[in-house]
Design an enzyme around this catalytic site. Structure first.
Site, PDB file in Angstrom:
ATOM      1  N   THR A 150       0.875  -1.368   0.035  1.00  0.00           N
ATOM      2  CA  THR A 150      -0.067  -0.061   0.193  1.00  0.00           C
ATOM      3  C   THR A 150       0.852   1.330   0.164  1.00  0.00           C
ATOM      4  OG1 THR A 150      -1.739  -0.945   1.202  1.00  0.00           O
ATOM      5  CG2 THR A 150      -1.494   1.543   1.344  1.00  0.00           C
ATOM      6  N   ARG A 178     -13.923  -7.459   0.103  1.00  0.00           N
ATOM      7  CA  ARG A 178     -12.991  -7.448   1.374  1.00  0.00           C
ATOM      8  C   ARG A 178     -12.273  -6.108   1.519  1.00  0.00           C
ATOM      9  NH1 ARG A 178      -7.389  -6.070   2.173  1.00  0.00           N
ATOM     10  NH2 ARG A 178      -6.375  -7.237   3.766  1.00  0.00           N
ATOM     11  N   VAL A 179     -12.297  -5.399   2.930  1.00  0.00           N
ATOM     12  CA  VAL A 179     -12.026  -4.240   3.075  1.00  0.00           C
ATOM     13  C   VAL A 179     -10.656  -4.308   3.857  1.00  0.00           C
ATOM     14  CG1 VAL A 179     -12.136  -1.852   3.806  1.00  0.00           C
ATOM     15  CG2 VAL A 179     -13.971  -3.018   2.447  1.00  0.00           C
ATOM     16  N   GLY A 180      -9.465  -3.659   3.533  1.00  0.00           N
ATOM     17  CA  GLY A 180      -8.314  -3.957   4.433  1.00  0.00           C
ATOM     18  C   GLY A 180      -8.265  -2.766   5.335  1.00  0.00           C
ATOM     19  N   ASP A 181      -7.190  -2.333   5.909  1.00  0.00           N
ATOM     20  CA  ASP A 181      -6.971  -1.350   6.996  1.00  0.00           C
ATOM     21  C   ASP A 181      -6.861   0.143   6.249  1.00  0.00           C
ATOM     22  OD1 ASP A 181      -4.335  -2.304   5.841  1.00  0.00           O
ATOM     23  OD2 ASP A 181      -3.380  -0.783   7.000  1.00  0.00           O
ATOM     24  N   THR A 201       1.285  -0.477   6.199  1.00  0.00           N
ATOM     25  CA  THR A 201       1.092  -1.217   5.043  1.00  0.00           C
ATOM     26  C   THR A 201       1.447  -2.509   5.652  1.00  0.00           C
ATOM     27  OG1 THR A 201       2.123  -1.910   3.045  1.00  0.00           O
ATOM     28  CG2 THR A 201       3.473  -0.698   4.460  1.00  0.00           C
ATOM     29  N   GLY A 202       0.768  -3.689   5.055  1.00  0.00           N
ATOM     30  CA  GLY A 202       1.165  -5.059   5.181  1.00  0.00           C
ATOM     31  C   GLY A 202      -0.332  -5.791   5.373  1.00  0.00           C
ATOM     32  N   VAL A 203      -0.441  -6.856   6.229  1.00  0.00           N
ATOM     33  CA  VAL A 203      -1.718  -7.468   6.328  1.00  0.00           C
ATOM     34  C   VAL A 203      -2.816  -6.663   7.049  1.00  0.00           C
ATOM     35  CG1 VAL A 203      -2.740  -9.527   7.045  1.00  0.00           C
ATOM     36  CG2 VAL A 203      -0.379  -9.859   6.078  1.00  0.00           C
ATOM     37  N   GLY A 204      -3.749  -6.247   6.467  1.00  0.00           N
ATOM     38  CA  GLY A 204      -4.753  -5.281   6.999  1.00  0.00           C
ATOM     39  C   GLY A 204      -5.783  -5.976   8.250  1.00  0.00           C
TER      40      GLY A 204
HETATM   41  C1  SD4 Z   1      -4.616  -4.274   3.151  1.00  0.00           C
HETATM   42  N1  SD4 Z   1      -2.705  -3.174   3.882  1.00  0.00           N
HETATM   43  O1  SD4 Z   1      -5.347  -4.254   2.305  1.00  0.00           O
HETATM   44  C2  SD4 Z   1      -3.237  -3.476   2.787  1.00  0.00           C
HETATM   45  C3  SD4 Z   1      -2.459  -4.339   1.767  1.00  0.00           C
HETATM   46  C4  SD4 Z   1      -0.957  -3.525   1.761  1.00  0.00           C
HETATM   47  O2  SD4 Z   1       1.043  -3.977   1.757  1.00  0.00           O
HETATM   48  O3  SD4 Z   1      -0.679  -2.705   2.726  1.00  0.00           O
HETATM   49  N2  SD4 Z   1      -0.135  -4.411   1.666  1.00  0.00           N
HETATM   50  O4  SD4 Z   1      -4.580  -5.207   4.021  1.00  0.00           O
END
Ligand code: SD4
Length: 317
Positions: A150, A178-181, A201-204
């Site tokens: 992200t 699906r909605v992330g962070d 950024t990462g796993v929402g």
């Molecule tokens: C999400 N955080 O949708 C985002 C994806 C992301 O690095 O940042 N990946 O979960």
């Protein structure tokens, strides 16, 4: 003072432009949007905007957000389909009194009603990635959820105003809806001009469990430096997830306080970020974890070249 910091090397071109604008007196609120638009528009960045990777149904659903640290106004969109610049829609929503966060069909209808440009966001290259991943998942049993970066940008302008914006196609192969962070205030982003801002950024799914960006800003308010706040939030969340949930996904953050001091933390092998301030020339850093601390250093030319080669490499289907 002025400053700008963003997640990942892909933000470099946009940050470079916005850094010049901030040095010339531009507002933080516009600078973050401009920097994100540059990433959304670039077709080879496969996790943001045009060229972003699709859901498991082969559709590109985009999430984005914007926040004004003076007024705490924010706007965000989730699962936005075929609108050219989700971050611009998020910014426009941030100027509304109500309906700050819109998703799916409603977000698209509102964007169209406001005259935002339609654009088919799925590229042939993204479809190649999709077909390849479908096969790898079947053949090798690989997890489909991969390849996600992200963009999150924080800016501080010369008037002392701060702003943050995010944009993402979310996790590759995510479920429709699906909605992330990234569009969730406090998780993917937070900004208060009287304190500072953070973006993740990462796993929402895991970043949301820690209300990560809000928690970093809260710790800066309590007196931590940005680096202390970033490290403590990322590693405490990781420890908590490991002990209570049994695993932890990728967690990376950048933050800046109202003095233009910055921090970054990550629990993955290489997390790159871009920063420029009145006292720090534009630099791409590569962060890595060393126990419960994040160390970072400027990337070298070989790293930049390898990156350029990687994003252009043919996709073997
Ligand atoms: C999400 N955080 O949708 C985002 C994806 C992301 O690095 O940042 N990946 O979960």
């Amino acid at each position: 003072m002025w400053g700008i910091i963003a997640t990942w090397r892909m933000a470099l071109e946009g940050v470079s432009e916005s850094a010049s604008a901030l040095a010339g007196g531009s507002a933080a609120t516009a600078s973050v949007v401009d920097a994100v638009v540059a990433v959304e528009d670039f077709p080879l960045y496969k996790s943001v905007g045009y060229g972003g990777l699709p859901t498991e149904n082969g559709e590109v659903e985009l999430d984005a957000a914007w926040m004004d640290g003076d007024t705490l106004a924010f706007g965000a969109v989730g699962n936005l389909v075929d609108i050219a610049n989700p971050v611009k829609v998020a910014q426009a929503l941030g100027r509304q009194r109500y309906n700050s966060l819109l998703v799916g069909q409603g977000a698209r209808e509102w964007a169209l009603s406001q005259g935002f440009a339609e654009k088919k966001m799925l590229t042939e290259r993204a479809m190649q990635h999709y077909r390849k991943r479908c096969r790898e998942t079947l053949d090798k049993g690989l997890s489909p959820y991969d390849g996600h970066d992200t963009v999150g940008v924080i800016a501080l302008d010369q008037r002392g105003s701060m702003s943050v914006a995010t944009s993402t196609s979310g996790l590759f192969m995510k479920k429709r809806g699906r909605v992330g962070d990234s569009p969730i205030i406090g998780s993917g982003f937070y900004c208060d001009s009287q304190i500072g801002a953070a973006t993740a950024t990462g796993v929402g799914e895991d970043l949301m469990k820690g209300c990560t960006s809000y928690e970093i800003v809260r710790r800066m308010e309590q007196g931590m430096t940005p680096q202390q706040a970033a490290d403590s939030v990322v590693y405490e969340l990781e420890d908590k997830l490991m002990s209570r949930f049994g695993r932890a996904g990728d967690l990376s953050v950048v933050c800046m306080n109202r003095k233009g001091e910055f921090g970054a933390a990550t629990n993955i092998k290489t997390f790159s970020f871009v920063v420029a301030t009145a006292s720090q020339p534009l630099t791409v850093f590569r962060a890595e974890r060393v126990k419960e601390k994040t160390h970072y250093q400027p990337v070298d030319d070989a790293w930049m070249q390898a990156y350029a080669d990687r994003i252009r490499a043919p996709i073997e289907e």
